[in-house]
Scaffold this active site. Structure first.
Site, mmCIF file in Angstrom:
data_model
loop_
_atom_site.group_PDB
_atom_site.id
_atom_site.type_symbol
_atom_site.label_atom_id
_atom_site.label_comp_id
_atom_site.label_asym_id
_atom_site.label_seq_id
_atom_site.Cartn_x
_atom_site.Cartn_y
_atom_site.Cartn_z
ATOM 1 N N ASP A 296 0.864 -1.188 0.000
ATOM 2 C CA ASP A 296 0.000 0.000 0.000
ATOM 3 C C ASP A 296 0.898 1.235 0.000
ATOM 4 O OD1 ASP A 296 -2.308 1.585 0.119
ATOM 5 O OD2 ASP A 296 -2.493 1.430 2.298
ATOM 6 N N HIS A 297 0.321 2.351 -0.413
ATOM 7 C CA HIS A 297 1.009 3.641 -0.319
ATOM 8 C C HIS A 297 0.586 4.371 0.947
ATOM 9 C CE1 HIS A 297 1.444 3.699 -4.964
ATOM 10 N NE2 HIS A 297 2.565 3.280 -4.407
ATOM 11 N N TYR A 470 -4.851 4.570 0.336
ATOM 12 C CA TYR A 470 -5.932 3.679 -0.095
ATOM 13 C C TYR A 470 -5.594 2.962 -1.397
ATOM 14 C CZ TYR A 470 -8.247 6.863 3.191
ATOM 15 O OH TYR A 470 -8.560 7.642 4.283
ATOM 16 N N HIS A 471 -4.384 2.376 -1.452
ATOM 17 C CA HIS A 471 -3.924 1.673 -2.647
ATOM 18 C C HIS A 471 -3.477 0.243 -2.335
ATOM 19 C CE1 HIS A 471 -2.717 5.905 -4.354
ATOM 20 N NE2 HIS A 471 -4.025 5.697 -4.380
ATOM 21 N N PRO A 472 -4.303 -0.590 -1.692
ATOM 22 C CA PRO A 472 -3.865 -1.961 -1.425
ATOM 23 C C PRO A 472 -3.731 -2.752 -2.717
ATOM 24 C CG PRO A 472 -6.206 -1.726 -0.934
ATOM 25 C CD PRO A 472 -5.680 -0.338 -1.228
#
Length: 561
Positions: A296-297, A470-472
């Site tokens: 994630d980021h 919110y980048h899983p």
């Protein structure tokens, strides 16, 4: 169980890849397609109005509401992990930022065993998906369903000040970070068409809802894949308190996202044996990589007071919001028609890197994702974070019931390289904001604050304030045949199970250098051709920028040492 029909393809999840697949696979009227989605319709004004993005993201009606376990690297904090629960999936609740990633991201996939997914192979599918407001060229598309633009065209002077400050700090400027040169400062793209959110539901699904061979089932919670031996033959799902089954004579395709797809595989008995045993799930097929490789980021907000009354903080009152909403409702224009991220940057944190590893989103306001102001007055902020984290996490089913959310552990900042990345972010950002372009606007630093200076100070502030972008991704990754951790082959097929594929952000071997909506749409387009047996689009020969002296300098405008 109540039978609900037989289809050629069953797609689980109407998100950024699922809607693409529904469109492409149902193009042949002889092919029956079922699209299952746990959420409902996306007709809410708060979904369709770009500026209202923080509202659906914070509503249980549209958001699965996942969160991590306590993160050791963040002093035990639990971080939210929003995922779309609505037609369009996360593309209906996200920030609408359009970033493909850099060429090196996809070449990295290819080098790690995902053959056929190099940049030259993926670029034609990015183009096929897009209609770019600036026009088509060797990089951008001109006839695709997804429309991309720059919102209101950077009318607020703070956007250009950010770009100019980057140039003054010695960084390159770029005309198009989604084109030849990602590295540098420039305008930012968003998925907005005619002032309306350009979700995949709007772009891919709504234009084809009339197709008689496509059935869209909403409020359908998929419980597990139906298996006959080592072959997927359908899906069991709940709707209105009734357990239903749908059969697939062709394939079952999971497009439920980086949390949903591995969770559904585990619920179906496919995954690490010890994880399934702990959850009380019978093992059908041992596949240790399911739910692993989670990435994630993370990002922090730099916030500054603004000396001029030109920021969005002056438009947060009820009266201003009413007029913004009215203009959007009547004309689909004005401040309601943009996500407000209209300038950005991608830079390298140090010499020795070929590609950018830090991303900036600039916002002419000082506020949180929930829309609340940071303070009483005018301000601006820049979101910044390292885009190539080294830490890897996992997720695990906790019971055989899909209603029970999985345990999720990202292991944020567990790697020293990720902690050092944030130290670089803090120091480089301060240098950028101190440039002359911001002199007419820059006031006091709200956060982190002038007293956050040492490595120890920065580390503590980051642990307490960092948030997920919110980048899983990465939890069902593709890989080579001899890679024991790979869940899928390079055609998105689940290893050892016939008739079952995964097509969404979970298949990425590594996280791209940017937001995930654009590459997930690309994956849907490319996978559709694979599933249908179509010849792949001809590879692109378009070149990509690399600083010729990347080995010895961090930015072109700074002398080599």
């Amino acid at each position: 169980m109540q039978p609900s029909g037989t289809y050629d393809y069953i797609i689980v999840g109407a998100g950024s890849a699922g809607c693409v697949l529904a469109n492409r696979l149902s193009a042949d009227p002889k092919t029956k397609v079922l699209l299952l989605e746990y959420g409902g319709h996306d007709r809410s004004m708060f979904i369709q109005m770009p500026t209202a993005l923080s509202i659906p993201m914070n509503m249980a009606k549209y958001n699965w509401g996942f969160e991590s376990l306590g993160e050791p690297g963040l002093d035990g904090r639990r971080l939210d992990c929003p995922r779309g629960k609505v037609l369009g999936g996360s593309s209906s609740i996200n920030g609408m930022v359009y970033v493909r990633g850099c060429a090196g991201d996809f070449d990295e996939w290819d080098s790690l065993g995902a053959r056929g997914w190099a940049y030259r192979d993926c670029l034609p599918y990015f183009q096929r998906a897009e209609t770019c407001d600036y026009g088509a060229d060797a990089y951008r598309g001109g006839e695709g369903p997804v429309h991309t633009c720059n919102g209101n065209g950077m009318t607020n002077p703070l956007y250009q000040a950010f770009i100019d400050a980057g140039g003054q700090a010695g960084y390159p400027l770029t005309d198009d970070y989604n084109g030849y040169q990602q590295e540098g400062f420039g305008r930012m793209d968003m998925t907005v068409r005619g002032g309306v959110r350009g979700s995949v539901a709007n772009a891919y699904l709504k234009p084809i809802r009339h197709r008689r061979n496509l059935h869209v089932e909403t409020h359908a919670l998929s419980q597990h894949v139906l298996l006959e031996g080592k072959r997927a033959v359908g899906i069991a799902y709940d709707k209105g308190g009734i357990r239903k089954t749908a059969k697939a004579v062709g394939e079952v395709i999971l497009a439920a996202g980086a949390i949903g797809s591995p969770h559904l595989l585990q619920l179906s008995g496919i995954g690490p044996g010890k994880t399934l045993a702990k959850a009380g799930i019978d093992l059908v097929h041992e596949l240790p990589g399911v739910g692993r490789n989670l990435q994630d980021h993370l990002e922090v907000y730099f916030q500054f007071k603004c000396r001029q009354p030109i920021t969005l903080n002056g438009r947060l009152g009820l009266v201003s919001k009413f007029f913004i909403g009215a203009e959007w409702w009547l004309f689909k224009s004005g401040l309601g028609a943009t996500n407000h991220f209209e300038s950005c940057a991608f830079i390298r944190s140090r010499p020795g890197l070929k590609w950018p590893d830090i991303q900036y989103h600039f916002l002419p306001a000082a506020m949180r994702y929930d829309g609340r102001a940071a303070f009483a007055g005018h301000g601006f902020q820049v979101h910044v974070g390292p885009n190539k984290p080294q830490a890897r996490g996992w997720l695990a089913a906790i019971s055989p019931d899909a209603n029970d959310k999985p345990d999720i552990q990202f292991n944020y900042l567990a790697d020293e390289a990720d902690r050092e990345g944030f130290r670089q972010c803090v120091r480089l950002t301060r240098e950028i904001i101190k440039q002359p372009a911001f002199d007419p606007y820059r006031g006091d630093e709200i956060q982190p604050g002038g007293d956050i200076i040492t490595d120890e100070d920065i580390d503590a502030w980051v642990r307490a304030n960092v948030e997920s972008a919110y980048h899983p991704t990465g939890t069902c990754r593709m890989g080579a045949d001899d890679d024991p951790g790979a869940v899928l082959d390079t055609e998105c097929r689940v290893r050892g199970i016939d008739g079952l594929r995964v097509v969404d952000a979970s298949i990425f071997p590594t996280i791209p250098n940017g937001n995930l909506n654009a590459p997930t749409i690309m994956v849907g387009e490319k996978a559709a051709d694979i599933i249908l047996g179509h010849a792949p689009l001809p590879p692109s020969n378009a070149a990509s920028y690399i600083d010729p002296e990347w080995q010895v300098r961090q930015r072109p405008g700074v002398p080599m040492r």
